[in-house]
Structures are given as C-alpha cells and as structure tokens.
Scaffold this motif. Sequence first.
Motif, short mmCIF file in Angstrom:
data_model
loop_
_atom_site.label_atom_id
_atom_site.label_comp_id
_atom_site.label_asym_id
_atom_site.label_seq_id
_atom_site.Cartn_x
_atom_site.Cartn_y
_atom_site.Cartn_z
N MET A 113 0.83 -1.21 0.00
CA MET A 113 0.00 0.00 0.00
C MET A 113 0.86 1.26 0.00
O MET A 113 0.54 2.25 -0.67
CB MET A 113 -0.95 -0.01 1.19
CG MET A 113 -1.96 -1.14 1.18
SD MET A 113 -2.84 -1.32 -0.39
CE MET A 113 -3.64 0.27 -0.53
N THR A 114 1.98 1.24 0.73
CA THR A 114 2.87 2.40 0.72
C THR A 114 3.49 2.59 -0.66
O THR A 114 3.62 3.72 -1.14
CB THR A 114 3.98 2.22 1.77
OG1 THR A 114 3.39 1.98 3.04
CG2 THR A 114 4.84 3.47 1.86
N GLY A 115 3.85 1.49 -1.32
CA GLY A 115 4.40 1.60 -2.67
C GLY A 115 3.39 2.16 -3.65
O GLY A 115 3.73 3.00 -4.50
N ILE A 116 2.13 1.73 -3.55
CA ILE A 116 1.10 2.26 -4.44
C ILE A 116 0.88 3.75 -4.19
O ILE A 116 0.76 4.55 -5.12
CB ILE A 116 -0.22 1.47 -4.25
CG1 ILE A 116 -0.04 0.04 -4.74
CG2 ILE A 116 -1.36 2.14 -4.99
CD1 ILE A 116 -1.22 -0.86 -4.45
N ILE A 117 0.84 4.13 -2.92
CA ILE A 117 0.64 5.54 -2.59
C ILE A 117 1.79 6.40 -3.12
O ILE A 117 1.58 7.46 -3.73
CB ILE A 117 0.49 5.71 -1.06
CG1 ILE A 117 -0.80 5.05 -0.58
CG2 ILE A 117 0.50 7.18 -0.68
CD1 ILE A 117 -0.87 4.90 0.93
N MET A 118 3.01 5.95 -2.89
CA MET A 118 4.17 6.74 -3.31
C MET A 118 4.31 6.75 -4.83
O MET A 118 4.82 7.72 -5.40
CB MET A 118 5.44 6.20 -2.66
CG MET A 118 5.43 6.27 -1.14
SD MET A 118 5.08 7.92 -0.49
CE MET A 118 6.64 8.73 -0.84
N MET A 158 16.28 9.11 -6.11
CA MET A 158 16.31 7.67 -5.91
C MET A 158 16.83 7.32 -4.52
O MET A 158 16.29 6.45 -3.83
CB MET A 158 17.17 7.01 -6.97
CG MET A 158 17.05 5.50 -7.00
SD MET A 158 18.26 4.69 -8.06
CE MET A 158 19.74 4.95 -7.11
N LEU A 159 17.90 8.01 -4.07
CA LEU A 159 18.46 7.74 -2.75
C LEU A 159 17.46 8.07 -1.64
O LEU A 159 17.27 7.29 -0.70
CB LEU A 159 19.75 8.54 -2.56
CG LEU A 159 20.95 8.12 -3.41
CD1 LEU A 159 22.13 9.05 -3.15
CD2 LEU A 159 21.34 6.68 -3.12
N VAL A 160 16.82 9.22 -1.75
CA VAL A 160 15.89 9.65 -0.70
C VAL A 160 14.70 8.71 -0.63
O VAL A 160 14.31 8.26 0.46
CB VAL A 160 15.43 11.09 -0.96
CG1 VAL A 160 14.27 11.45 -0.05
CG2 VAL A 160 16.58 12.07 -0.73
N LEU A 161 14.10 8.39 -1.76
CA LEU A 161 12.92 7.51 -1.74
C LEU A 161 13.28 6.10 -1.29
O LEU A 161 12.49 5.43 -0.61
CB LEU A 161 12.27 7.47 -3.12
CG LEU A 161 10.84 6.93 -3.16
CD1 LEU A 161 9.93 7.70 -2.22
CD2 LEU A 161 10.29 6.99 -4.58
N SER A 162 14.49 5.63 -1.63
CA SER A 162 14.92 4.31 -1.18
C SER A 162 15.09 4.27 0.33
O SER A 162 14.81 3.24 0.97
CB SER A 162 16.25 3.94 -1.85
OG SER A 162 16.13 3.95 -3.25
N LEU A 163 15.54 5.38 0.93
CA LEU A 163 15.72 5.41 2.38
C LEU A 163 14.41 5.67 3.11
O LEU A 163 14.20 5.18 4.22
CB LEU A 163 16.74 6.50 2.74
CG LEU A 163 18.17 6.27 2.26
CD1 LEU A 163 19.05 7.46 2.60
CD2 LEU A 163 18.74 4.99 2.87
N PHE A 218 10.46 -1.45 -3.53
CA PHE A 218 9.41 -0.63 -4.12
C PHE A 218 9.85 0.82 -4.25
O PHE A 218 9.52 1.50 -5.22
CB PHE A 218 8.14 -0.72 -3.27
CG PHE A 218 7.47 -2.06 -3.31
CD1 PHE A 218 7.72 -2.95 -4.34
CD2 PHE A 218 6.61 -2.45 -2.30
CE1 PHE A 218 7.12 -4.20 -4.38
CE2 PHE A 218 5.99 -3.69 -2.33
CZ PHE A 218 6.25 -4.56 -3.36
N GLY A 219 10.62 1.32 -3.27
CA GLY A 219 11.11 2.69 -3.35
C GLY A 219 12.03 2.90 -4.54
O GLY A 219 11.94 3.91 -5.25
N ILE A 220 12.94 1.94 -4.78
CA ILE A 220 13.84 2.04 -5.92
C ILE A 220 13.05 2.01 -7.22
O ILE A 220 13.29 2.80 -8.15
CB ILE A 220 14.88 0.91 -5.88
CG1 ILE A 220 15.78 1.08 -4.65
CG2 ILE A 220 15.72 0.89 -7.14
CD1 ILE A 220 16.75 -0.07 -4.44
N LEU A 221 12.08 1.10 -7.32
CA LEU A 221 11.29 0.98 -8.55
C LEU A 221 10.46 2.23 -8.81
O LEU A 221 10.37 2.70 -9.95
CB LEU A 221 10.38 -0.25 -8.47
CG LEU A 221 11.09 -1.61 -8.44
CD1 LEU A 221 10.07 -2.73 -8.31
CD2 LEU A 221 11.94 -1.80 -9.68
#
Length: 321
Positions: A113-118, A158-163, A218-221
């Motif tokens: 759900m967090t991946g879909i939202i982001m 990419m770095l920020v969203l991955s973290l 999911f953050g990286i993708l």
Amino acid sequence: MRRGGSKIPFLARMGDVAVRLWQSILETLSFIGGTFVSFLRVCAGKACFRRSDLLHIVQECSSEALPIVSLISFLVGLILAFVAAIQLKLFGAQIYVADLVGIAMLRAMGAIMTGIIMAGRTGASFATHLGTMQVNEEIDALRTTGISPIDYLVLPRMLVLSLMMPLLTLYADLMGILGGLFVAVTALDINFMEYYSETTKSIGLTNLWIGLFSGLVFGILVALSGCLGGMQCGRSASAQDHQCTARSHRFERKRDYGQPEGLFLSGRSGIHRRTGHPRPGRAEAGCCQKDHAAGGKDIGISRREDIGEFCSDERCGANPG
C-alpha cells in the motif's frame, strides 16, 4: 491505421511496435546503467548535487506523505479486521483477528500500500518535475554546462525515496495494526491488552524484515520509473501529461527542437531551420525579433516561429509567406 491515405499492413504495424518496444528496452537499460554508475560516483564522493535539493526531497517523501499513508493504511487494517471477523466469529476465534492483521500488514500489505501511494504521489511528482524541466530545456542546459542530469536530478530522488520507503512502510504497519485494534475493540469486544498480547505473539522479526526489504525495493522501482518518465518526456504539454499520468513505458522521443546544438544553429547562425535557406538580417527581419509580450526581449526568429506566432509586419522574415 492509415499513413498517407493508405492502410498500413498488419505486419508493418507489428514491426513498428516491435521496434519501439526494443528501443524502450534499450533506453530503460541505459538509464538503469547510468543511474548505477552515478551511484558509484556518489560512493566515491565525485557526484554533484545540491544539499538543499536533497533536504527538500526528503521533506516531500517523508513528512508530507504521512497524512495519506496514515489514512490508507488505517483503512486497510480496518478492512482486514472486518473481513476476518466475519469468518472467525463462526468458530468463536475472534482473538485471531490480531494475528491476521499483524502478519498481513508487516509481511505484505504495509509495503504494497505504501508503494502504491508513493507511486501515485511522489513518482508522479518526480515525473512532472523532470518533465517540466525537459520541456523548458533545462536538462539540455545542464548537459551543455557539463553537469550530469543523472547525478544532479535523478540520483538524489532515488536515494531519498529508497531510504524513506522502509520508514514509511514501518509507519504504515503501525497504522494498519491500529485499524485492526479499532475494529477489535469496538465490534469484537476484545480489550486493548488482549489484542496487544496476541499481536506480539504472532508477529516476528522475519515478517518485519521481509516487509522492510519489500519497501526498499518498491522505493527504488518507484523512483526509477518516475524519473525515467520525466527524463524521456517529450517537448510538448501533451507529452508531459502522457508521461506523468499514464506513464506507460511507450518511450517515444519528440526531439524536433531539443538539443542545445539545434538551438544554437537554428537561432543564431542565420540558417532557416525548416527550409535551410539563409535568414534575413536583423534590419530586414522587422519587429518579430522582439517579443512584444516580454517587453522587447530578443527571442530570435526560430523561437517565435516554433510556437506558431507570426508578425503582421511584411518585412518580417519569420512569416511563412
């Protein structure tokens, strides 16, 4: 489909689709490789990006995303508890609602759900930002000045969203468990301590680590897909809208006035971009050399010609006639 008044054969259409698909695959692999090389430059301390931009992206991907993550995750936990309660009540096993909600949220649903939202919020924001810069030719300006757009624009996002994604996933897990607790207390007559005790017995570190790793992936993708859509946006508003809303990996570049070399040659060298004939001099060009709406700012014939505006002065060299 028709081209030039004749119907395009089926095999020709399939070949066109196959060529575009192959180009999309090559462009995607090239983008991923460039991002990986940029990451290695960051590890070596050679990448170039601004810390102020990094902090702004951190705020956009963390605190500003908390309200929507809280709402969706709480509702998901609430729905899971309701669905489980209907069946478990038949066997008098309402207490196991805590087990189901806790394991489901930690292992899968929180990260999904967090991946879909982001993806819908932050990924589209990345695509919009970079697409606007592409339309305004700011990315070409970075390349012209010797700054890598991957280092300066893509890698920080990419770095920020991955973290941030694992942290948001952990927060979503908590909100989902609270949603299940709300249903248990209000509809199933289970008190807080019973729900808390059953949840702590059912969940484990294995489920937690699986969910956090899923959030990282999911953050990286999401960051890669959003930045890729923005970097491959066309030069028009419709192309930007297509990349930022549909984001369908049909990477067709519209480069009819894109590169800095083209800007220099068509706007400064005196060669007409469409016909190839010499342009008239400034004295012959007339008032089209001045942008009246901009207070007399010199924008060049080619720019006014490209946006489809022509001056009424007969001496103007930008008139099509």
